[in-house]
Design a protein around this motif. Sequence first.
Motif, mmCIF file in Angstrom:
data_model
loop_
_atom_site.group_PDB
_atom_site.id
_atom_site.type_symbol
_atom_site.label_atom_id
_atom_site.label_comp_id
_atom_site.label_asym_id
_atom_site.label_seq_id
_atom_site.Cartn_x
_atom_site.Cartn_y
_atom_site.Cartn_z
ATOM 1 N N ARG A 94 0.833 -1.197 0.000
ATOM 2 C CA ARG A 94 0.000 0.000 0.000
ATOM 3 C C ARG A 94 0.875 1.257 0.000
ATOM 4 N N ASP A 95 0.311 2.349 -0.497
ATOM 5 C CA ASP A 95 0.972 3.658 -0.526
ATOM 6 C C ASP A 95 2.202 3.675 -1.428
ATOM 7 N N MET A 96 2.325 2.667 -2.276
ATOM 8 C CA MET A 96 3.389 2.624 -3.279
ATOM 9 C C MET A 96 2.700 2.465 -4.632
ATOM 10 N N ASN A 97 2.178 3.562 -5.137
ATOM 11 C CA ASN A 97 1.305 3.527 -6.306
ATOM 12 C C ASN A 97 1.971 4.013 -7.585
ATOM 13 N N ILE A 98 2.566 5.182 -7.515
ATOM 14 C CA ILE A 98 3.166 5.772 -8.720
ATOM 15 C C ILE A 98 4.388 4.970 -9.163
ATOM 16 N N GLY A 99 5.267 4.656 -8.220
ATOM 17 C CA GLY A 99 6.497 3.945 -8.555
ATOM 18 C C GLY A 99 6.299 2.510 -8.993
ATOM 19 N N THR A 100 5.140 1.938 -8.691
ATOM 20 C CA THR A 100 4.847 0.572 -9.135
ATOM 21 C C THR A 100 3.935 0.551 -10.357
ATOM 22 N N ALA A 101 3.550 1.744 -10.832
ATOM 23 C CA ALA A 101 2.691 1.874 -12.013
ATOM 24 C C ALA A 101 1.375 1.118 -11.859
ATOM 25 N N LYS A 102 0.786 1.227 -10.672
ATOM 26 C CA LYS A 102 -0.518 0.592 -10.461
ATOM 27 C C LYS A 102 -1.581 1.285 -11.306
ATOM 28 N N PRO A 103 -2.639 0.555 -11.668
ATOM 29 C CA PRO A 103 -3.760 1.199 -12.364
ATOM 30 C C PRO A 103 -4.373 2.282 -11.473
ATOM 31 N N SER A 104 -5.036 3.239 -12.097
ATOM 32 C CA SER A 104 -5.665 4.316 -11.340
ATOM 33 C C SER A 104 -6.809 3.766 -10.498
ATOM 34 N N PRO A 105 -7.179 4.461 -9.430
ATOM 35 C CA PRO A 105 -8.322 4.030 -8.612
ATOM 36 C C PRO A 105 -9.600 3.838 -9.425
ATOM 37 N N ASP A 106 -9.808 4.678 -10.443
ATOM 38 C CA ASP A 106 -11.000 4.551 -11.285
ATOM 39 C C ASP A 106 -11.010 3.210 -12.012
ATOM 40 N N LYS A 107 -9.847 2.808 -12.534
ATOM 41 C CA LYS A 107 -9.773 1.525 -13.242
ATOM 42 C C LYS A 107 -9.912 0.356 -12.273
ATOM 43 N N LEU A 108 -9.303 0.492 -11.094
ATOM 44 C CA LEU A 108 -9.399 -0.586 -10.109
ATOM 45 C C LEU A 108 -10.838 -0.764 -9.619
ATOM 46 N N ALA A 109 -11.620 0.309 -9.672
ATOM 47 C CA ALA A 109 -13.018 0.228 -9.240
ATOM 48 C C ALA A 109 -13.877 -0.507 -10.265
ATOM 49 N N LEU A 110 -13.425 -0.534 -11.513
ATOM 50 C CA LEU A 110 -14.214 -1.160 -12.584
ATOM 51 C C LEU A 110 -13.900 -2.635 -12.775
ATOM 52 N N ILE A 111 -12.631 -3.019 -12.568
ATOM 53 C CA ILE A 111 -12.188 -4.391 -12.855
ATOM 54 C C ILE A 111 -11.555 -4.994 -11.602
ATOM 55 N N PRO A 112 -12.035 -6.156 -11.145
ATOM 56 C CA PRO A 112 -11.438 -6.801 -9.959
ATOM 57 C C PRO A 112 -9.947 -7.057 -10.155
ATOM 58 N N TYR A 113 -9.152 -6.659 -9.174
ATOM 59 C CA TYR A 113 -7.690 -6.764 -9.267
ATOM 60 C C TYR A 113 -7.189 -7.311 -7.936
ATOM 61 N N HIS A 114 -6.836 -8.582 -7.897
ATOM 62 C CA HIS A 114 -6.473 -9.273 -6.666
ATOM 63 C C HIS A 114 -4.981 -9.133 -6.342
ATOM 64 N N LEU A 115 -4.667 -9.241 -5.059
ATOM 65 C CA LEU A 115 -3.294 -9.220 -4.525
ATOM 66 C C LEU A 115 -2.578 -7.901 -4.804
ATOM 67 N N ILE A 116 -3.319 -6.822 -4.734
ATOM 68 C CA ILE A 116 -2.726 -5.498 -4.850
ATOM 69 C C ILE A 116 -3.084 -4.731 -3.572
ATOM 70 N N ASP A 117 -2.135 -3.974 -3.027
ATOM 71 C CA ASP A 117 -2.361 -3.217 -1.785
ATOM 72 C C ASP A 117 -2.760 -4.117 -0.607
ATOM 73 N N ILE A 118 -2.075 -5.240 -0.471
ATOM 74 C CA ILE A 118 -2.439 -6.188 0.586
ATOM 75 C C ILE A 118 -1.448 -6.188 1.756
ATOM 76 N N ARG A 119 -0.374 -5.414 1.652
ATOM 77 C CA ARG A 119 0.615 -5.353 2.726
ATOM 78 C C ARG A 119 1.050 -3.910 2.958
ATOM 79 N N ASP A 120 1.369 -3.609 4.218
ATOM 80 C CA ASP A 120 1.984 -2.335 4.545
ATOM 81 C C ASP A 120 3.467 -2.418 4.157
#
Length: 318
Positions: free
Chosen positions: A50-76
Motif C-alpha cells: 500500500r501507498d506505493m502507487n506511482i512507482g509501481t505503475a498501479k492502475p488508477s483508482p478509477d480503473k481498479l473500481a471497474l475491474i477486480p484486481y487481486h493481490l494489490i495493496d495487501i501489505r503495509d
Amino acid sequence: MNPVNEDSKNLATAIFLMGPTASGKTELALSLCEQLPLEIINVDAASVYRDMNIGTAKPSPDKLALIPYHLIDIRDPAEIYCVAEFYHDALEAMSHITKKGKIPLLVGGTMFYFKTLLCGLSALPAANSKVRERIKNMMIEKTIGSLHSQLHKIDPVAANRIHPNDSQRVLRALEVFLITGKTLTELIKKPRRKLYYNIHQFGIAPINNEILQQKIAFRYNQMLTSGFEREVLALFKRSDLHVDMPSIRCIGYRQMWSYLSGKINYNEMIYQVNYATKQLAKRQMTWLRNWKNIHWLDHNKINEAYEKVSKLINKNNK
C-alpha cells in the motif's frame, strides 16, 4: 519449466500474461478484461504494498473500481511478503475467481512468482508473526550484508545462490530456519506441490531493446511528473521504514530514498533508476526467452491480442 498435465482438459483455465517492465502488460490486461470473463491477479512483488502507487505503475483508482484486481495493496510497506505467501494467496484468489465462473488472469513481471506457481512450492512454513517481529528487529540492528553473512554460516548453499543485496530472499531464508530449525536448502529438496490448472501463457514485449529502453525512460519521467518524489517522501518520513526493507529496496524507491537522504543528487537518482530498470528488464527477458509454451502478443494490437486469447480459451472450453 511448465509441467504438462495429461488431464489438462478437465482442469480449470488460467492465463499468465508476462513481460518486462514498461512493456504494457497492465494496459493490455485491463483491455482484455473489458471483453472477456477475466479477473486480474497481480504478479508484481512491489504492487502488493500500500501507498506505493506511482512507482509501481498501479492502475488508477478509477480503473481498479471497474475491474477486480487481486493481490494489490495487501501489505503495509513495513511488512515482508515472501513467495510462499504469494503462492497461497494466488491459489486462493484463483479458486475464488474460478468458482464465480470467470478465468484468472495473472499479470506481472516477477518471473520467480510465475515459476513457483508452475513448478510448485516446496514444503516451506507459513509466516510466523513472532519470527517476523524478530526479523524486523534484526533488520534494524544489522545491515543486509551482515544478515547475508549470518545466512552463509547457517545455509551456505542458499547464501551462495542468493545475492547479498536481495534482502527479501535473505530474510525469508533466515525466517525459514528460525521457524523450522532446518535450512531452506534442506526443505526445498522435498517434493513440490503442483498447480492443477490448464495454463495458457502469453508474453508481451516491444519488438526490440531500443524501444523498450525508450519506454522505460518515458515511463519514469511520467512518474516524476505525477508526484513520485512526494510519494516516496511520505514513506521516508515514517519512523518504521528504512532502506534495507524489501519494500523500499524496490527499483525507484531505493534510488529516490538515497536522493532524499542526500547521498546522491537528483540527476544521479534518475540515471540510477533508469539503469536499474533496464537491468531488470534484461533479466526478465532472459527468463522469457527460456520459457516454454509461451504465445507472444503485441500490446499495440488489442484486437489481435483479444483474438489470440479468446481463441485459446474457447478451444480449451469445448
